[in-house]
Design a protein around this motif. Structure first.
Motif, PDB file in Angstrom:
ATOM      1  N   PRO A 160      16.950   9.027  -3.166  1.00 20.98           N
ATOM      2  CA  PRO A 160      15.894   8.652  -4.116  1.00 20.98           C
ATOM      3  C   PRO A 160      14.639   8.119  -3.441  1.00 20.98           C
ATOM      4  O   PRO A 160      13.519   8.427  -3.862  1.00 20.98           O
ATOM      5  CB  PRO A 160      16.574   7.571  -4.975  1.00 20.98           C
ATOM      6  N   GLU A 161      14.801   7.330  -2.352  1.00 22.48           N
ATOM      7  CA  GLU A 161      13.626   6.722  -1.728  1.00 22.48           C
ATOM      8  C   GLU A 161      12.743   7.732  -1.005  1.00 22.48           C
ATOM      9  O   GLU A 161      11.578   7.443  -0.712  1.00 22.48           O
ATOM     10  CB  GLU A 161      14.038   5.603  -0.757  1.00 22.48           C
ATOM     11  N   LEU A 162      13.269   8.914  -0.704  1.00 18.42           N
ATOM     12  CA  LEU A 162      12.473   9.944  -0.022  1.00 18.42           C
ATOM     13  C   LEU A 162      12.039  11.054  -0.974  1.00 18.42           C
ATOM     14  O   LEU A 162      11.391  12.016  -0.548  1.00 18.42           O
ATOM     15  CB  LEU A 162      13.261  10.537   1.139  1.00 18.42           C
ATOM     16  N   ASN A 163      12.368  10.930  -2.224  1.00 21.07           N
ATOM     17  CA  ASN A 163      12.005  11.938  -3.227  1.00 21.07           C
ATOM     18  C   ASN A 163      11.437  11.245  -4.461  1.00 21.07           C
ATOM     19  O   ASN A 163      11.894  11.446  -5.589  1.00 21.07           O
ATOM     20  CB  ASN A 163      13.231  12.788  -3.604  1.00 21.07           C
ATOM     21  N   ARG A 164      10.384  10.435  -4.247  1.00 19.44           N
ATOM     22  CA  ARG A 164       9.840   9.618  -5.324  1.00 19.44           C
ATOM     23  C   ARG A 164       9.198  10.460  -6.429  1.00 19.44           C
ATOM     24  O   ARG A 164       8.983   9.975  -7.532  1.00 19.44           O
ATOM     25  CB  ARG A 164       8.822   8.631  -4.753  1.00 19.44           C
ATOM     26  N   ARG A 165       8.880  11.712  -6.121  1.00 18.88           N
ATOM     27  CA  ARG A 165       8.255  12.568  -7.132  1.00 18.88           C
ATOM     28  C   ARG A 165       9.293  13.295  -7.987  1.00 18.88           C
ATOM     29  O   ARG A 165       8.935  14.027  -8.901  1.00 18.88           O
ATOM     30  CB  ARG A 165       7.324  13.577  -6.463  1.00 18.88           C
ATOM     31  N   GLY A 166      10.579  13.095  -7.665  1.00 22.11           N
ATOM     32  CA  GLY A 166      11.627  13.701  -8.467  1.00 22.11           C
ATOM     33  C   GLY A 166      12.437  14.721  -7.691  1.00 22.11           C
ATOM     34  O   GLY A 166      12.049  15.184  -6.606  1.00 22.11           O
ATOM     35  N   LEU A 167      13.584  15.100  -8.259  1.00 24.87           N
ATOM     36  CA  LEU A 167      14.497  16.038  -7.625  1.00 24.87           C
ATOM     37  C   LEU A 167      13.873  17.430  -7.523  1.00 24.87           C
ATOM     38  O   LEU A 167      13.386  17.970  -8.512  1.00 24.87           O
ATOM     39  CB  LEU A 167      15.801  16.098  -8.429  1.00 24.87           C
ATOM     40  N   HIS A 168      13.879  17.988  -6.308  1.00 26.21           N
ATOM     41  CA  HIS A 168      13.413  19.359  -6.053  1.00 26.21           C
ATOM     42  C   HIS A 168      11.954  19.564  -6.475  1.00 26.21           C
ATOM     43  O   HIS A 168      11.565  20.661  -6.879  1.00 26.21           O
ATOM     44  CB  HIS A 168      14.307  20.382  -6.771  1.00 26.21           C
ATOM     45  N   ALA A 169      11.142  18.512  -6.364  1.00 28.53           N
ATOM     46  CA  ALA A 169       9.759  18.600  -6.850  1.00 28.53           C
ATOM     47  C   ALA A 169       8.812  19.269  -5.859  1.00 28.53           C
ATOM     48  O   ALA A 169       7.713  19.676  -6.228  1.00 28.53           O
ATOM     49  CB  ALA A 169       9.236  17.203  -7.175  1.00 28.53           C
ATOM     50  N   TYR A 178       0.843  -1.204   0.000  1.00 26.41           N
ATOM     51  CA  TYR A 178       0.000   0.000   0.000  1.00 26.41           C
ATOM     52  C   TYR A 178       0.877   1.252   0.000  1.00 26.41           C
ATOM     53  O   TYR A 178       0.633   2.203  -0.748  1.00 26.41           O
ATOM     54  CB  TYR A 178      -0.914   0.004   1.225  1.00 26.41           C
ATOM     55  N   ARG A 179       1.913   1.238   0.833  1.00 29.77           N
ATOM     56  CA  ARG A 179       2.814   2.390   0.882  1.00 29.77           C
ATOM     57  C   ARG A 179       3.420   2.665  -0.484  1.00 29.77           C
ATOM     58  O   ARG A 179       3.462   3.813  -0.944  1.00 29.77           O
ATOM     59  CB  ARG A 179       3.935   2.144   1.894  1.00 29.77           C
ATOM     60  N   SER A 180       3.891   1.617  -1.150  1.00 29.92           N
ATOM     61  CA  SER A 180       4.540   1.781  -2.449  1.00 29.92           C
ATOM     62  C   SER A 180       3.600   2.402  -3.467  1.00 29.92           C
ATOM     63  O   SER A 180       4.002   3.263  -4.258  1.00 29.92           O
ATOM     64  CB  SER A 180       5.050   0.427  -2.941  1.00 29.92           C
ATOM     65  N   ARG A 181       2.330   1.992  -3.428  1.00 37.24           N
ATOM     66  CA  ARG A 181       1.377   2.451  -4.439  1.00 37.24           C
ATOM     67  C   ARG A 181       0.734   3.786  -4.097  1.00 37.24           C
ATOM     68  O   ARG A 181       0.457   4.591  -4.983  1.00 37.24           O
ATOM     69  CB  ARG A 181       0.280   1.402  -4.624  1.00 37.24           C
ATOM     70  N   ALA A 182       0.482   4.033  -2.808  1.00 35.10           N
ATOM     71  CA  ALA A 182      -0.378   5.164  -2.455  1.00 35.10           C
ATOM     72  C   ALA A 182       0.298   6.280  -1.676  1.00 35.10           C
ATOM     73  O   ALA A 182      -0.265   7.372  -1.576  1.00 35.10           O
ATOM     74  CB  ALA A 182      -1.570   4.647  -1.637  1.00 35.10           C
ATOM     75  N   ILE A 183       1.486   6.035  -1.136  1.00 36.54           N
ATOM     76  CA  ILE A 183       2.091   7.050  -0.270  1.00 36.54           C
ATOM     77  C   ILE A 183       3.382   7.620  -0.837  1.00 36.54           C
ATOM     78  O   ILE A 183       3.582   8.832  -0.865  1.00 36.54           O
ATOM     79  CB  ILE A 183       2.360   6.477   1.139  1.00 36.54           C
TER      80      ILE A 183
END
Length: 517
Positions: free
Chosen positions: A377-386, A297-302
């Protein structure tokens, strides 16, 4: 003056000795934990640094438990838009099978550790702030022997991540030989001692908008870093009520959203309690199934959510509204340190802090090694400086406190990136449901359900009673670790029993220090 007794568990003996110093001067559990964390942030070289983030979970007698959120924030106030999205150093390390991280000035987030520690001292401490920093100042000036955990990490990161910056390189090579510092080598930082002295003398405002902060921000400006003096001046510790769960006879309080770690741990503990109520027992097969359900769930939704606070609360809401089966249907760091402390009055303090993998950068003239929270990378899944400037970053940290129905109180937590929650799930379950002693629950073999980039699960595990049978019927691939492994976290716990007896327990998987003072 009557000195209160305190139990403390920390990442190394130097941290525990710092706690001892402040307790002998009249400090309480919060004072002890704060002093220990500051010392550990300098002695655990590379693993953490003073310029990271922290969460502080405090449950004081007669009060509701709260968490002080001192996690790192997205910086960038007043910076040109052209500075966003680049400027980091891509570095590959042969660490845990190979890892790419991003360092440099543009990987540094706004640090919050000192702000949170100061807030805890003001709210619950008994000693002056300067006395809490004194052990760290002394240690930075006279030196400390490099410990096993730090030496292990620097074996993989010392020649790359921590080699490009002249100030960091000079610190790492002060022993006069090539390569990373060696086990037991004496490490000194007069510049760091001076910075800590300024923080002790002038208060944390010197960092958050004052003279020390301007030194940090000026270096960032000169080198394309997003962290500005405006970011530092605007930083505020957030006070949040804990997420609470009944587990056996215990009331558990964990880190709330926007932390990821707290909601994930809460969901795991509630599912574990539900299994125990329905089936009368739980075993390793249940642990595997629960971890898979929650982490999927975390991987998909959080992980890639724009609003982490809402996403974390939605996980708990999904569990409460849909139940375990409904949540399952929806699912079709290195590095941290932790200190736990309780005292005889029933005051519990649990602190976890992280600086990511480290940026490799030391601000000139300060001795302050900077975090790389924007480069994880694991704490910035939306991309660098997003993220927008001022947004708290994601975190796996989950410092926890708990009270038992008979009046016992516990502080517990762990380092270990995404293994923090799974380690704590198993240890807290052992203490609260199986009623195991602290050390037995911590020593027990562990497992962790991990997901690869394609979303396929595997079960990393140690060997031991109960695991072999469950793994034989496991539907996922399994990966065995020899003996006990640092990979599975480093839980530290301190417990004040209902009769006033104190105990502390550390994890044999990592270097640990414990004491009852």
């Amino acid at each position: 003056m009557t000195r209160r007794r305190v139990a403390v568990a920390g990442p190394a003996q130097e941290a525990v000795e710092a706690a001892r110093d402040v307790v002998e001067a009249g400090g309480n559990a919060v004072d002890a934990a704060v002093a220990a964390v500051v010392v550990a942030s300098i002695t655990e070289v590379g693993i953490v640094s003073p310029m990271g983030g922290a969460y502080i979970n405090v449950w004081a007698p007669g009060e509701e438990p709260v968490v002080l959120d001192g996690n790192v924030e997205m910086p960038g106030r007043g910076r040109p838009q052209s500075w966003f999205g680049g400027g980091v150093r891509k570095i590959w390390m042969d660490y845990y099978g190979g890892l790419t991280v991003y360092g440099g000035h543009a990987s540094v987030a706004t640090p919050g550790m000192f702000a949170a520690l100061d807030e805890a001292s003001v709210r619950w401490g008994t000693l002056p702030w300067a006395e809490l920093l004194a052990p760290a100042i002394d240690l930075a000036a006279r030196g400390w022997p490099l410990g096993r955990a730090a030496q292990y990490y620097l074996r993989y990161s010392g020649d790359n991540l921590f080699a490009w910056d002249p100030q960091t390189h000079a610190f790492m090579t002060q022993g006069g030989h090539d390569g990373p510092p060696r086990l037991g080598e004496i490490m000194r930082s007069p510049d760091l001692a001076a910075s800590l002295t300024a923080l002790a003398r002038d208060g944390v405002q010197t960092l958050y908008g004052g003279e020390l902060g301007r030194v940090v921000a000026d270096d960032m400006t000169a080198n394309g870093g997003l962290l500005s003096i405006e970011d530092l001046a605007a930083y505020r510790t957030a006070v949040r009520p804990v997420l609470r769960t009944d587990l056996g006879h215990w009331d558990i309080g964990v880190n709330p959203p926007p932390s990821i770690g707290g909601p994930v741990l809460t969901a795991m503990l509630r599912l574990l309690a539900d299994r125990r109520r329905r089936n009368g027992h739980t075993d390793a097969a249940d642990v595997i199934d629960i971890q898979h359900t929650v982490l999927a769930y975390r991987s998909r939704a959080i992980d890639a959510a724009e609003d982490l606070e809402t996403a974390g609360r939605e996980l708990i809401a999904a569990l409460e509204e849909l139940g375990p089966e409904g949540l399952s249907a929806l699912c079709t760091s290195p590095e941290t340190i932790h200190v736990s402390a309780v005292d005889e009055t029933g005051l519990a303090c649990s602190i976890t802090t992280s600086a990511g993998y480290g940026s490799g950068l030391t601000t000139p003239g300060t001795g302050l090694m900077m975090n790389n929270a924007l480069g994880e990378p694991e704490l910035n899944r939306r991309g660098l400086h997003a993220l927008r400037p001022g947004t708290r970053l994601a975190s796996n940290m989950a410092p926890s406190t708990a009270r038992r129905s008979d009046g016992a109180v516990m502080a517990i937590g762990s380092p270990g990136a995404d293994r923090i929650t799974t380690a704590l799930m198993q240890v807290i379950g052992g203490i609260c449901l199986d009623e195991h002693p602290l050390q037995q629950a911590i020593d027990a073999p562990r497992l962790h359900v991990a997901f690869d980039e394609a979303g396929s699960p595997r079960v990393e595990h140690e060997s031991g009673p109960g695991l072999t049978e469950a793994l034989g019927e496991c539907p996922y691939p399994t990966v065995a670790h020899d003996g006990i492994a640092m990979y599975f976290g480093g839980v530290g716990a301190a417990l004040a029993h209902e009769d006033g007896h104190l105990e502390a327990a550390g994890d044999p998987r990592r270097v640990a220090g414990t004491a009852v003072i």
